[in-house]
Design an enzyme around this catalytic site. Structure first.
Site, PDB file in Angstrom:
ATOM      1  N   ASN A 196       0.830  -1.164  -0.140  1.00  0.00           N
ATOM      2  CA  ASN A 196       0.008  -0.052  -0.036  1.00  0.00           C
ATOM      3  C   ASN A 196       1.028   1.275   0.010  1.00  0.00           C
ATOM      4  O   ASN A 196       0.680   2.285  -0.749  1.00  0.00           O
ATOM      5  CB  ASN A 196      -0.738   0.060   1.295  1.00  0.00           C
ATOM      6  CG  ASN A 196      -1.823  -1.196   1.524  1.00  0.00           C
ATOM      7  OD1 ASN A 196      -1.943  -1.827   0.330  1.00  0.00           O
ATOM      8  ND2 ASN A 196      -2.287  -1.312   2.494  1.00  0.00           N
ATOM      9  N   LYS A 219       1.888   8.685  14.463  1.00  0.00           N
ATOM     10  CA  LYS A 219       0.433   8.855  14.037  1.00  0.00           C
ATOM     11  C   LYS A 219      -0.626   8.549  15.027  1.00  0.00           C
ATOM     12  O   LYS A 219      -0.143   7.908  16.154  1.00  0.00           O
ATOM     13  CB  LYS A 219       0.127   7.754  12.858  1.00  0.00           C
ATOM     14  CG  LYS A 219       0.985   7.966  11.737  1.00  0.00           C
ATOM     15  CD  LYS A 219       0.935   6.712  10.898  1.00  0.00           C
ATOM     16  CE  LYS A 219       2.289   5.888  11.179  1.00  0.00           C
ATOM     17  NZ  LYS A 219       2.153   4.475  10.490  1.00  0.00           N
ATOM     18  N   ASP A 243      -0.595   3.197   6.179  1.00  0.00           N
ATOM     19  CA  ASP A 243       0.054   3.185   5.352  1.00  0.00           C
ATOM     20  C   ASP A 243       0.224   4.379   4.237  1.00  0.00           C
ATOM     21  O   ASP A 243       1.591   4.658   3.605  1.00  0.00           O
ATOM     22  CB  ASP A 243      -0.330   1.872   4.144  1.00  0.00           C
ATOM     23  CG  ASP A 243      -0.432   0.504   5.214  1.00  0.00           C
ATOM     24  OD1 ASP A 243       0.301   0.364   6.139  1.00  0.00           O
ATOM     25  OD2 ASP A 243      -1.176  -0.235   4.986  1.00  0.00           O
TER      26      ASP A 243
HETATM   27  P1  ADP Z   1      -2.816   2.958  11.651  1.00  0.00           P
HETATM   28  O1  ADP Z   1      -3.995   2.989  10.407  1.00  0.00           O
HETATM   29  O2  ADP Z   1      -1.601   2.552  11.170  1.00  0.00           O
HETATM   30  O3  ADP Z   1      -3.621   2.377  12.766  1.00  0.00           O
HETATM   31  P2  ADP Z   1      -3.609   5.419  12.876  1.00  0.00           P
HETATM   32  O4  ADP Z   1      -5.112   5.101  12.935  1.00  0.00           O
HETATM   33  O5  ADP Z   1      -3.039   6.141  13.811  1.00  0.00           O
HETATM   34  O6  ADP Z   1      -2.740   4.542  11.782  1.00  0.00           O
HETATM   35  O7  ADP Z   1      -3.877   6.528  11.499  1.00  0.00           O
HETATM   36  C1  ADP Z   1      -2.964   6.911  10.578  1.00  0.00           C
HETATM   37  C2  ADP Z   1      -3.297   8.629  10.264  1.00  0.00           C
HETATM   38  O8  ADP Z   1      -4.477   8.327   9.440  1.00  0.00           O
HETATM   39  C3  ADP Z   1      -3.636   9.292  11.390  1.00  0.00           C
HETATM   40  O9  ADP Z   1      -2.403   9.972  11.973  1.00  0.00           O
HETATM   41  C4  ADP Z   1      -4.346  10.468  10.844  1.00  0.00           C
HETATM   42  O10 ADP Z   1      -3.672  11.382  10.218  1.00  0.00           O
HETATM   43  C5  ADP Z   1      -5.236   9.718   9.764  1.00  0.00           C
HETATM   44  N1  ADP Z   1      -6.562   9.300  10.429  1.00  0.00           N
HETATM   45  C6  ADP Z   1      -6.773   8.154  11.110  1.00  0.00           C
HETATM   46  N2  ADP Z   1      -7.983   7.953  11.161  1.00  0.00           N
HETATM   47  C7  ADP Z   1      -8.513   9.359  11.506  1.00  0.00           C
HETATM   48  C8  ADP Z   1      -9.677   9.988  11.574  1.00  0.00           C
HETATM   49  N3  ADP Z   1     -10.823   9.186  12.631  1.00  0.00           N
HETATM   50  N4  ADP Z   1     -10.043  11.222  11.265  1.00  0.00           N
HETATM   51  C9  ADP Z   1      -8.816  11.894  10.829  1.00  0.00           C
HETATM   52  N5  ADP Z   1      -7.866  11.128  10.502  1.00  0.00           N
HETATM   53  C10 ADP Z   1      -7.561  10.046  10.705  1.00  0.00           C
END
Ligand code: ADP
Length: 305
Positions: free
Chosen positions: A34, A226, A259
């Site tokens: 990805n 993140k 990703d």
């Molecule tokens: P992963 O998908 O690796 O678990 P995260 O959930 O921390 O990582 O999400 C990665 C990034 O995607 C976040 O830092 C943010 O920028 C964006 N993101 C994820 N969920 C949200 C949300 N509910 N609202 C806005 N941005 C989001």
């Protein structure tokens, strides 16, 4: 060095349900794939994005390699195994909730780091190597050590190593092995891109600052934490930067949020953007991805400089 990116890991066949009785659409997915996909879409054509993995010699493996090629991702370092094939997962929808079944225990990708010379050859023309905790999780222990050893050598020759811990305890024998391997990986990495929620669960970090400090302590000069819908934090050569995510009214599918964020961040930095601008761009891309079904889409935003 040509300045290219080498993404190292496993791409799987994805069977996603179509509306109707028992029909599925075949696609391809995997965390490092990805990121390679989004890097390819964001970076100028002159910069190579190459995928390093192992697949079989069967027709499905051929189709996967063709898919990578059509996406503009270089496949010259994809290894072929006559006795294995690619991993597969199937998405099941039950009352709107997605669940996943995997057939990946014997996938060809588990042999991707079997040969140090093959790793060295793939890394030789690259500026950046990218891998994840999932890449490590699927490898036999000696191969995990071999991969980290070759990445360390690449780094000592001026290459940059980027790592997303992507903690998936179910892929590991036990969580102690996982956390130990992840910290060993961080110790050979310049940039670490963890997600705070996972890190809090398995390392007990109380806040993103604790996550950042732990990886900086391990030796990473650039740590970007993140944080889902929460405030993101960077710790780069001791300098702290906080960035807010984009507000998203309705999350459709969070697959590949992290990703795509990683690709957005790395591409923006490659384009000359500072840490805060690159994080803001990455957050914008991730916000677009989570408002779209599926992992892969064509981003519309242009890179900051
Ligand atoms: P992963 O998908 O690796 O678990 P995260 O959930 O921390 O990582 O999400 C990665 C990034 O995607 C976040 O830092 C943010 O920028 C964006 N993101 C994820 N969920 C949200 C949300 N509910 N609202 C806005 N941005 C989001």
């Amino acid at each position: 060095m040509t300045g290219g990116f080498l993404s190292i890991g496993e791409c799987m066949v994805e069977m996603a349900p179509l509306p109707g009785a028992g029909d599925y659409r075949m696609g391809y997915a995997g965390d490092t794939l990805n990121t390679a996909w989004y890097l390819r879409r964001l970076l100028p054509q002159g910069l190579a994005v190459s995928y390093f993995t192992a697949v079989g010699t069967d027709a499905v493996s051929d189709r996967m390699v063709a898919f990578l090629g059509q996406a503009g991702i270089e496949t010259g370092h994809v290894q072929r195994r006559t006795d294995r094939t690619v991993g597969l997962y199937l998405i099941q929808l039950t009352e709107g909730e997605r669940s996943f079944s995997y057939w990946r225990g014997q996938s060809a990708a588990r042999t991707l780091a079997a040969d140090a010379a093959v790793l060295d050859l793939a890394l030789a023309g690259m500026a950046t190597a990218y891998f994840s905790g999932i890449t490590l999780a699927i490898l036999p222990k000696p191969d995990r050590a071999r991969l980290l050893d070759r990445l360390a050598a690449f780094r000592s020759q001026g290459g940059r190593v980027v790592f997303d811990p992507n903690l998936r305890p179910r892929l590991w024998d036990d969580t102690a092995t996982m956390t130990q391997a992840v910290m060993q990986a961080a110790a050979v990495s310049d940039t670490v891109l963890p997600s705070h929620e996972d890190e809090a669960a398995w390392f007990g970090d109380t806040d993103p600052a604790a996550t950042a400090a732990r990886y900086a302590q391990a030796g990473a000069s650039e740590v970007i934490v993140k944080n889902g819908a929460g405030t993101m934090l960077a710790l780069c050569d001791g300098a702290r930067t906080e960035v807010q995510p984009v507000q998203v009214a309705q999350v459709i599918d969070t697959t590949a949020a992290g990703d795509s964020f990683n690709a957005g961040y790395l591409a923006a930095r490659q384009n000359g953007a500072g840490v805060a601008d690159a994080m803001a761009f990455a957050a914008k891309l991730a916000a677009q991805v989570i408002q779209t079904r599926g992992a892969l889409m064509t981003p519309t935003a242009t890179l900051p400089q």
